[in-house]
Every structure is written in structure tokens, then in C-alpha cells.
Write an enzyme that holds these catalytic residues in place. Structure first.
Site, PDB file in Angstrom:
ATOM      1  N   HIS A 139     -10.256   1.149   1.050  1.00  0.00           N
ATOM      2  CA  HIS A 139      -9.642   2.288   1.707  1.00  0.00           C
ATOM      3  C   HIS A 139     -10.834   3.380   2.056  1.00  0.00           C
ATOM      4  CE1 HIS A 139      -5.235   2.738   1.619  1.00  0.00           C
ATOM      5  NE2 HIS A 139      -5.302   2.125   0.344  1.00  0.00           N
TER       6      HIS A 139
ATOM      7  N   HIS B 216      -8.884  -3.549  -3.066  1.00  0.00           N
ATOM      8  CA  HIS B 216      -7.914  -2.807  -2.309  1.00  0.00           C
ATOM      9  C   HIS B 216      -8.352  -1.291  -2.082  1.00  0.00           C
ATOM     10  CE1 HIS B 216      -3.593  -1.925  -1.160  1.00  0.00           C
ATOM     11  NE2 HIS B 216      -4.072  -0.519  -1.444  1.00  0.00           N
ATOM     12  N   GLU B 217      -8.786  -0.610  -3.494  1.00  0.00           N
ATOM     13  CA  GLU B 217      -9.123   0.653  -3.331  1.00  0.00           C
ATOM     14  C   GLU B 217     -10.436   0.842  -2.621  1.00  0.00           C
ATOM     15  OE1 GLU B 217      -6.879   2.677  -3.805  1.00  0.00           O
ATOM     16  OE2 GLU B 217      -5.599   1.227  -4.850  1.00  0.00           O
TER      17      GLU B 217
ATOM     18  N   CYS C  96       0.987  -1.111   0.037  1.00  0.00           N
ATOM     19  CA  CYS C  96      -0.096   0.070  -0.040  1.00  0.00           C
ATOM     20  C   CYS C  96       1.045   1.119  -0.097  1.00  0.00           C
ATOM     21  CB  CYS C  96      -0.690  -0.055   1.243  1.00  0.00           C
ATOM     22  SG  CYS C  96      -1.976   1.593   1.467  1.00  0.00           S
TER      23      CYS C  96
END
Length: 244
Positions: free
Chosen positions: A186, A182-183, A136
Site C-alpha cells: 500500500h 500486503h500493507e 483488501c
């Protein structure tokens, strides 16, 4: 300070008008709070400037995705892009991999066009989980092994090149699916290492020592589902309802 004012303040921190924005690191509160819905928050010109600044930042880092919280902006927005050239890797795997197969590209990495998504929602599809080292930009220099769903459904609002906003509903498979998971994490205040296999968090320079999953299991003392993987394998077929 409202979100438009904060956006302007963050963009004005750039050393050059077309330069990157500083990426915040783990511990910054923006990475853990729930961001605001993005649609309708910024006017078209400011939204475009933000997306272009995030794109430059992602490319220079370099990375394959960047979410607004990573520049300190609590907004449900991210950009993705992977300019990976298929010729860089021989014998790209085609079709659906099977557990135990000898794959040249078990992660199914493919180029990903530059895209900007507002207010994305991800639905995990199927029972195939893929294990891979993941890093990351907001935990610079560190990696851990993260299991991700091989297939996902993404519903979002996409910002197009002409600044039109379009609702999309698409399926992503393999490497692109990992990127959007993954994004999107966030935007829920989740870092990839929160999902990492326990004991697999290592300085990035060491990951080559544990590239093969059984070797990582043996040398790092890993436990759980990952121990079902054999040499060259990254894919686990879960039974319906098995813990993800």
C-alpha cells in the site's frame, strides 16, 4: 495543506471521537500515489491519535492490517493485528512445510500482536512462494489469488505503547509475512489485486468454490506457476532467479 493539517482533517471526519475513520476505495488517488516518509511528520500526540483511530478502523472493518493511504492519508505508516485464536483451528502446522505435504494449516496462520510501523521496507527471503486468496478493505467484497514470499525481512520504525520510536529489523514467516507484504505494498501505491493471478479476481462470496488451488486452476482457467500445485498445496519452491 501540510500532512499534519490533513491528518487532523481526516480524524475530524469521524462520527464519534473514538470511532473509525472512513476507508477509501479503489480509485481514490491516495491509494496510488507515493506517500511521504512518516518519521518526524507528526507530533507525538497526533501520531498516537492517528494510530489509535486506524486501529479502531481496522478492527471494526474487520481486517488484519490498515495502511494510512487507506484512510486517504499519504503517509508511510500502517498498523497490523490478527487476534486469531489458535484453538479455532485444529492441529496447527509446526516447522517448515515441504512441497506436497498434507498440511492442516498451509498458510501458517498465527496470532499477530497489535503493532504500528513507520517507513517500513520489506526484503523477500528465500524461494518459497505461497498462494492464497487475498482481499483488501479498499476493494471491498472482492478477492484474488496472490502469491507471497513465505519469509520476509522487515526494517521499520515501530511506535511503542509509551510513544517511543524504535528501529526494528525482524523476520516474518507465513501468515504474518503475508500481512506485512500486503500493507507495505500500500505504501508503494500497489493493491493486492495488482499482484493477483490473472483471471482469479472474484466476488468474495465465490471464493469457497475455489478454495483448493487445483480446483481454482480448473474452473477459472488459470495458467502459470499456480498449475504446479496439487490438492491441498499452496507452496511452490522456486529455483533461484525464477520470476516472482
Amino acid at each position: 495543506m501540510d500532512i499534519a493539517q490533513l491528518t487532523r482533517k481526516i480524524l475530524d471526519r469521524r462520527a464519534a471521537p473514538q470511532g473509525p475513520v472512513p476507508i477509501v476505495q479503489a480509485g481514490h488517488p491516495a491509494l496510488r500515489r507515493r506517500p511521504l516518509a512518516a518519521r518526524g511528520r507528526l507530533d507525538a500526540a497526533l501520531l498516537r491519535e492517528l494510530v489509535e483511530a486506524m486501529t479502531v478502523t481496522m478492527r471494526e472493518a474487520p481486517g488484519v492490517g490498515l495502511a494510512a493511504p487507506q484512510i486517504g492519508l499519504p503517509l508511510r505508516l500502517y498498523v497490523i493485528e490478527d487476534r486469531f485464536a489458535p484453538e479455532e483451528q485444529s492441529a496447527q502446522q509446526q516447522g517448515v512445510p515441504e512441497q506436497g505435504a498434507d498440511l492442516q494449516d498451509p498458510l501458517e496462520r498465527t496470532p499477530v500482536a497489535l503493532r504500528a510501523f513507520l517507513d517500513p521496507e520489506v526484503e523477500l527471503l528465500g524461494e518459497q512462494a505461497v498462494y492464497a486468496w487475498e482481499g483488501c478493505l479498499s476493494v471491498d467484497g472482492w478477492q484474488s489469488i496472490v502469491a507471497r514470499s513465505r519469509r520476509v525481512r522487515l526494517r521499520a520504525v515501530e511506535l511503542l505503547a509509551d510513544d517511543e520510536l524504535r528501529e526494528i529489523d525482524e523476520e516474518f514467516v507465513g501468515w504474518p509475512a503475508r500481512i506485512v507484504q500486503h500493507e507495505t505494498d500500500h505504501l508503494a501505491g500497489i493493491l493486492c489485486h495488482d499482484r493477483g493471478v490473472p483471471r482469479s479476481f472474484v466476488q468474495a462470496g465465490y471464493t469457497a468454490l475455489y478454495e483448493d488451488m487445483p480446483e481454482a486452476v480448473r474452473r477459472l482457467g488459470l495458467e502459470g506457476e499456480i498449475t504446479r500445485l496439487g490438492t491441498g498445496q499452496v507452496l511452490v519452491e522456486r529455483t533461484p532467479g525464477e520470476k516472482r
